[in-house]
Write an enzyme that holds these catalytic residues in place. Structure first.
Site, PDB file in Angstrom:
ATOM      1  N   LYS A  69      14.415  -1.386  33.118  1.00 29.80           N
ATOM      2  CA  LYS A  69      14.237  -1.367  33.831  1.00 29.80           C
ATOM      3  C   LYS A  69      13.523  -0.795  35.195  1.00 29.80           C
ATOM      4  CE  LYS A  69       9.311  -2.531  33.481  1.00 29.80           C
ATOM      5  NZ  LYS A  69       8.773  -1.332  34.507  1.00 29.80           N
ATOM      6  N   LYS A  93      18.066  -7.308  40.653  1.00 28.19           N
ATOM      7  CA  LYS A  93      16.326  -7.418  40.764  1.00 28.19           C
ATOM      8  C   LYS A  93      15.586  -8.388  39.563  1.00 28.19           C
ATOM      9  CE  LYS A  93      14.487  -4.902  43.377  1.00 28.19           C
ATOM     10  NZ  LYS A  93      14.016  -3.524  43.911  1.00 28.19           N
ATOM     11  N   LYS A 105      16.974   3.701  35.961  1.00 32.16           N
ATOM     12  CA  LYS A 105      15.833   4.094  37.699  1.00 32.16           C
ATOM     13  C   LYS A 105      16.072   5.452  37.258  1.00 32.16           C
ATOM     14  CE  LYS A 105      14.237   2.554  41.554  1.00 32.16           C
ATOM     15  NZ  LYS A 105      13.560   1.845  41.911  1.00 32.16           N
ATOM     16  N   THR A 189       4.293  -6.145  45.116  1.00 31.69           N
ATOM     17  CA  THR A 189       6.159  -5.788  46.022  1.00 31.69           C
ATOM     18  C   THR A 189       5.515  -5.729  47.434  1.00 31.69           C
ATOM     19  OG1 THR A 189       5.994  -3.173  44.143  1.00 31.69           O
ATOM     20  CG2 THR A 189       7.988  -4.041  47.122  1.00 31.69           C
ATOM     21  N   ASN A 220       3.007   2.081  49.697  1.00 30.37           N
ATOM     22  CA  ASN A 220       2.285   0.977  48.476  1.00 30.37           C
ATOM     23  C   ASN A 220       3.630  -0.500  49.328  1.00 30.37           C
ATOM     24  OD1 ASN A 220       3.183  -0.572  45.626  1.00 30.37           O
ATOM     25  ND2 ASN A 220       1.436  -0.001  46.089  1.00 30.37           N
ATOM     26  N   SER A 361       5.413  -5.650  36.573  1.00 29.86           N
ATOM     27  CA  SER A 361       5.498  -4.806  35.974  1.00 29.86           C
ATOM     28  C   SER A 361       5.754  -5.413  34.958  1.00 29.86           C
ATOM     29  CB  SER A 361       6.767  -3.520  35.837  1.00 29.86           C
ATOM     30  OG  SER A 361       5.892  -2.635  36.758  1.00 29.86           O
TER      31      SER A 361
END
Ligand code: NAD
Length: 427
Positions: A69, A93, A105, A189, A220, A361
């Site tokens: 992810k 994470k 990523k 976030t 963001n 997510s």
């Protein structure tokens, strides 16, 4: 100053903790490198009729606990090493937030501000055309990050669904609401940063309503961290800073009464650049981009890009600062980390502090799977519960073993990943 190689930093952080934990060197050897890497060319028909080739990446660092992810970044200075580092941080994470997911990523070497809407769409679809056989809801699930947004995720999901011949919303998260996206993803976030700040303040016996924060970035993460600091915690934000795409330099925006995040959001473009003229007219003081770090503040929230608190900038941090909440990925260099330890500054490490995005997510994927959607309140409540638990898992280890919060977060995460590798019989 030497440019900071993010992957070297990620590996050094991991090596240090692996040694402290007494981790088996063979297991450490697997975890200090990604399991899989993809590099590819993406030919795109530009608006002028010419074909331009872009370079794309996807790195799957570890998927022992579940599908990889992690976001896809569109950045002019993207490199395989930045993507590797960010993929590795995603593994930690997801594990620290106790999500059944691994770390990945992706990226494209491109300045997205130079593309028309049509070119952007063709580049997004081209990325999926190259990667579709190696991503999927049970394999690897991308998401937005720097330089990408919900609309782009919508195009990518559509391209993947076309190639698969069925609607597959769970292939990618951060999609627009109405196209499989989750309520609360936009705030997730930044608000997540604030939930961890709230818990850290309780631990440090700081009263948020008497605290001032200085924030780097106004994209963001930083926008909702600023909003949350003011509206959820009742604190004051002295300044935010952001990159100016026209001037190609950063500025810090402060206000004697504290900045008004909602006003600043109303004069900020989609890339997180504040309109200088409008800010000036509204009485904002506009200084150099680095000025944010030397503000009189109790809390620093670096929420822009990596390597910003380093050997040079750390010397300018006000002695008033007690808490650093790492909204960005990798904002602190090893030297600055040592400085924080020496000064007794409490750090909420990046992969814990900014885990709100990936947690939501994950909620989005769960909702896609069920084809049943939650309200924003439900999502944010679940997010708060998950991050509060994650923060206290790490704090408990940090207090019990008398170790630095970053080390404790790594240990919690690494133990969970190693346990999954053992249970699956990989090691
Ligand atoms: P964004 O592109 O929306 O915003 C980035 C902001 O940083 C912009 O305001 C930009 O102007 C500013 N900036 C860039 N260079 C700067 C500089 N030198 N000085 C001051 N400001 C500068 O990105 P974002 O989504 O807010 O992400 C910010 C950080 O948080 C990144 O490190 C990203 O990897 C990380 N992150 C993002 C999410 C997410 O859900 N968006 C989740 C976890 C981590």
């Amino acid at each position: 100053m030497q440019p900071i190689n993010a992957f070297e930093l990620a590996q050094k952080q991991f090596d240090g903790v692996a040694q402290k934990m007494g981790l088996d060197p063979q297991i450490a050897g697997i975890l200090r490198w990604p399991l899989r890497e993809f590099r590819f060319q993406i030919p795109v028909r530009m608006d002028n009729g010419q074909i331009q080739v872009f370079f794309g990446f996807r790195v799957q660092h570890n998927d022992a606990r579940g599908p990889a992810k992690g976001g896809i970044r569109f950045a002019a200075n993207e490199t395989i090493d930045t993507v590797r580092a960010l993929a590795m941080w995603m593994t930690w994470k997801c594990a620290v937030a106790d999500l059944p997911l691994g770390g990945g990523k992706g990226g494209v070497v491109v300045d997205p501000t130079t593309l028309s809407v049509g070119e952007k769409e063709r580049l997004c679809r081209g990325w999926v055309d190259q990667m579709w056989k190696n991503i999927g809801p049970r394999m690897d699930v991308p998401a937005p990050d720097v330089g990408t947004n919900a609309q782009m995720m919508g195009w990518m999901m559509d391209e993947y669904s076309k190639l698969r011949g069925e609607y597959v919303p769970g292939v990618i998260t951060g999609k627009p609401i109405g196209s499989g996206g989750s309520q609360g993803r936009t705030e997730a976030t930044g608000f997540g940063v604030i939930y961890t700040v709230r818990e850290a303040m309780k631990h440090l016996k700081m009263d948020p309503t008497r605290c001032v924060a200085a924030i780097q970035g106004f994209g963001n993460v930083a926008q909702y961290a600023a909003l949350g600091f003011v509206e959820i915690l009742g604190g004051k934000v002295a300044c935010v800073s952001c990159w100016d795409n026209k001037d190609k330099r950063a500025y810090t925006y402060s206000h004697p009464d504290g900045v008004n995040p909602r006003f600043l959001m109303s004069i900020t473009d989609q890339y997180g650049t504040i309109d200088k003229e409008k800010a000036h007219q509204a009485g904002y003081i506009i200084e150099d981009g680095d000025a944010w770090i030397s503000k009189e503040a109790d809390v620093l929230i670096p929420a822009a890009i990596e390597g910003q608190i380093n050997a040079e900038t750390m010397t300018r941090i006000s002695p008033r600062v007690r808490l650093v909440a790492e909204g960005a990925n990798g904002p602190t260099t090893l030297e600055a980390d040592e400085f924080f330890k020496a000064q007794g500054i409490f750090v909420i490490p990046d992969f814990l502090c900014n885990a709100g995005g990936v947690t939501t997510s994950y909620f989005e994927q769960v909702q896609n799977d069920m084809n049943f959607y939650w309200s924003k309140e439900e999502v944010l409540k679940k997010l708060d519960t998950k991050l509060t638990q994650a923060f206290h898992d790490v704090l408990a280890l940090s207090v019990k073993e008398g170790i630095y919060m970053r080390d404790a977060a790594y240990m919690v995460a690494i133990r969970r990943v190693v346990e999954a590798m053992e249970l699956r019989g990989w090691v």
